[in-house]
Scaffold this motif. Structure first.
Motif, PDB file in Angstrom:
ATOM      1  N   ALA A  63       0.837  -1.205   0.000  1.00 13.11           N
ATOM      2  CA  ALA A  63       0.000   0.000   0.000  1.00 13.11           C
ATOM      3  C   ALA A  63       0.868   1.249   0.000  1.00 13.11           C
ATOM      4  N   ASP A  64       1.940   1.230   0.773  1.00 14.67           N
ATOM      5  CA  ASP A  64       2.837   2.391   0.830  1.00 14.67           C
ATOM      6  C   ASP A  64       3.463   2.655  -0.534  1.00 14.67           C
ATOM      7  N   ALA A  65       3.867   1.581  -1.206  1.00 17.05           N
ATOM      8  CA  ALA A  65       4.496   1.724  -2.520  1.00 17.05           C
ATOM      9  C   ALA A  65       3.516   2.243  -3.562  1.00 17.05           C
ATOM     10  N   ARG A  66       2.250   2.019  -3.348  1.00 18.03           N
ATOM     11  CA  ARG A  66       1.214   2.461  -4.297  1.00 18.03           C
ATOM     12  C   ARG A  66       0.618   3.816  -3.924  1.00 18.03           C
ATOM     13  N   THR A  67       1.230   4.494  -2.957  1.00 25.22           N
ATOM     14  CA  THR A  67       0.746   5.805  -2.508  1.00 25.22           C
ATOM     15  C   THR A  67       1.903   6.786  -2.574  1.00 25.22           C
ATOM     16  N   PRO A  68       2.201   7.334  -3.753  1.00 26.37           N
ATOM     17  CA  PRO A  68       3.390   8.176  -3.910  1.00 26.37           C
ATOM     18  C   PRO A  68       3.313   9.519  -3.210  1.00 26.37           C
ATOM     19  N   SER A  69       2.121  10.030  -2.981  1.00 24.40           N
ATOM     20  CA  SER A  69       1.967  11.343  -2.351  1.00 24.40           C
ATOM     21  C   SER A  69       2.149  11.245  -0.840  1.00 24.40           C
ATOM     22  N   GLY A 106      -0.814   3.872  12.756  1.00 24.76           N
ATOM     23  CA  GLY A 106      -1.827   3.593  11.747  1.00 24.76           C
ATOM     24  C   GLY A 106      -1.310   2.783  10.579  1.00 24.76           C
ATOM     25  N   ALA A 107      -1.992   1.692  10.279  1.00 23.07           N
ATOM     26  CA  ALA A 107      -1.738   0.954   9.037  1.00 23.07           C
ATOM     27  C   ALA A 107      -2.471   1.672   7.914  1.00 23.07           C
ATOM     28  N   HIS A 118      -2.482  -3.323  14.884  1.00 21.36           N
ATOM     29  CA  HIS A 118      -2.306  -2.134  15.717  1.00 21.36           C
ATOM     30  C   HIS A 118      -0.916  -2.104  16.345  1.00 21.36           C
ATOM     31  N   THR A 119      -0.449  -3.243  16.817  1.00 25.09           N
ATOM     32  CA  THR A 119       0.879  -3.316  17.444  1.00 25.09           C
ATOM     33  C   THR A 119       1.976  -3.020  16.433  1.00 25.09           C
ATOM     34  N   ALA A 120       1.809  -3.557  15.229  1.00 26.10           N
ATOM     35  CA  ALA A 120       2.823  -3.349  14.192  1.00 26.10           C
ATOM     36  C   ALA A 120       2.833  -1.916  13.677  1.00 26.10           C
ATOM     37  N   HIS A 121       1.671  -1.260  13.708  1.00 26.61           N
ATOM     38  CA  HIS A 121       1.560   0.099  13.167  1.00 26.61           C
ATOM     39  C   HIS A 121       0.786   0.988  14.150  1.00 26.61           C
ATOM     40  N   SER A 130      -4.017   8.202   4.599  1.00 24.12           N
ATOM     41  CA  SER A 130      -4.359   6.787   4.622  1.00 24.12           C
ATOM     42  C   SER A 130      -4.067   6.174   5.986  1.00 24.12           C
ATOM     43  N   ARG A 131      -2.925   6.499   6.552  1.00 25.77           N
ATOM     44  CA  ARG A 131      -2.568   5.936   7.856  1.00 25.77           C
ATOM     45  C   ARG A 131      -3.433   6.528   8.971  1.00 25.77           C
ATOM     46  N   ARG A 132      -3.783   7.797   8.856  1.00 22.36           N
ATOM     47  CA  ARG A 132      -4.673   8.400   9.856  1.00 22.36           C
ATOM     48  C   ARG A 132      -6.034   7.715   9.834  1.00 22.36           C
ATOM     49  N   LEU A 133      -6.555   7.485   8.623  1.00 26.32           N
ATOM     50  CA  LEU A 133      -7.846   6.805   8.503  1.00 26.32           C
ATOM     51  C   LEU A 133      -7.748   5.352   8.963  1.00 26.32           C
ATOM     52  N   GLY A 134      -6.621   4.708   8.671  1.00 22.71           N
ATOM     53  CA  GLY A 134      -6.427   3.338   9.129  1.00 22.71           C
ATOM     54  C   GLY A 134      -6.397   3.245  10.643  1.00 22.71           C
ATOM     55  N   ARG A 135      -5.737   4.218  11.279  1.00 20.95           N
ATOM     56  CA  ARG A 135      -5.676   4.227  12.738  1.00 20.95           C
ATOM     57  C   ARG A 135      -7.070   4.402  13.341  1.00 20.95           C
ATOM     58  N   GLN A 136      -7.852   5.317  12.782  1.00 21.46           N
ATOM     59  CA  GLN A 136      -9.185   5.561  13.321  1.00 21.46           C
ATOM     60  C   GLN A 136     -10.111   4.367  13.080  1.00 21.46           C
ATOM     61  N   LEU A 137      -9.981   3.750  11.907  1.00 19.36           N
ATOM     62  CA  LEU A 137     -10.789   2.568  11.620  1.00 19.36           C
ATOM     63  C   LEU A 137     -10.453   1.435  12.578  1.00 19.36           C
TER      64      LEU A 137
END
Length: 218
Positions: free
Chosen positions: A75-81, A118-119, A112-115, A88-95
């Motif tokens: 996912a990180d590699a596919r998100t150049p910005s 936020g994943a 959650h432990t790994a990230h 994305s990580r902020r939304l992942g953390r909240q989700l």
């Protein structure tokens, strides 16, 4: 249909998506979205690019035994910005926060432990789907739907568009949503994740992040 699917698709589920426009706010300012026809074009493009990519990541993460660390890297590699990655990580953390309260599951705890910061959101969504008892195909459908529903809802607020006509735009996209979800699910099953991109959305994200005044967080 699993009731959890409806709950996760509901904009009132506290996953934070209501605060984000998915690039629509910057597109409105740039004049690319100004009515329902231009909104439909924007949503179609978003669905078949970043929506497809997110749906495949979510489907892969929803598979039992998925390598979540590798998927988050993908996912990180596919998100150049950088701005998009932060969002994305902020939304992942909240989700994940909401999902761990609703469907306690070891996979959510591991992610959650790994990230702790936020994943990526599609990975968090797929893991949430697994915890909620959903299938990879349902996870893909959720991600595809989110890719268009958020911007559509944002444009009602940004432009004062008729919500009935906006709902009609989404309804007409239903066949495309089904196609993208099916393509994403098949790609995830093959282990060949797509990397469809939308460079203009990346540019919009970087521009939007520097605005002093804005209605949405992204």
């Amino acid at each position: 249909m699993h009731t959890a699917l409806l709950l996760l698709a509901d904009g009132r589920f506290p996953a934070g998506g209501h605060a984000h426009s998915g690039g629509a706010e910057a597109a409105v300012k740039a004049g690319r979205i100004h009515d329902t026809d231009t909104l439909a074009a924007f949503l179609t493009g978003r669905l078949h690019t970043t929506g497809l990519t997110a749906a495949a990541l979510a489907a892969a993460a929803a598979a039992p035994g998925a390598d979540l660390a590798a998927l988050d890297e993908a996912a990180d590699a596919r998100t150049p910005s950088p701005a998009q990655r932060t969002t994305s990580r902020r939304l992942g953390r909240q989700l994940l926060r909401a999902a761990r309260a609703a469907w306690p599951h070891p996979a959510l705890d591991r992610l959650h432990t790994a990230h702790p910061r936020g994943a990526h959101q599609p990975v968090a969504l797929g893991t949430t789907a697994l915890a909620a008892g959903l299938t990879p195909a349902e996870a893909a459908a959720l991600a595809a739907y989110e890719s268009v529903n958020g911007p559509a809802t944002a444009c009602v607020r940004l432009l004062g568009l008729d919500p009935y006509r906006v709902a009609a735009v989404l309804a007409r996209l239903a066949p495309d949503l089904d196609t993208v979800a099916a393509e994403a699910t098949a790609a995830a099953a093959r282990g060949a994740l797509p990397a469809a991109s939308a460079p203009l959305l990346d540019l919009y994200a970087e521009q939007h992040s520097s605005w002093k005044v804005r209605l949405f967080a992204s």
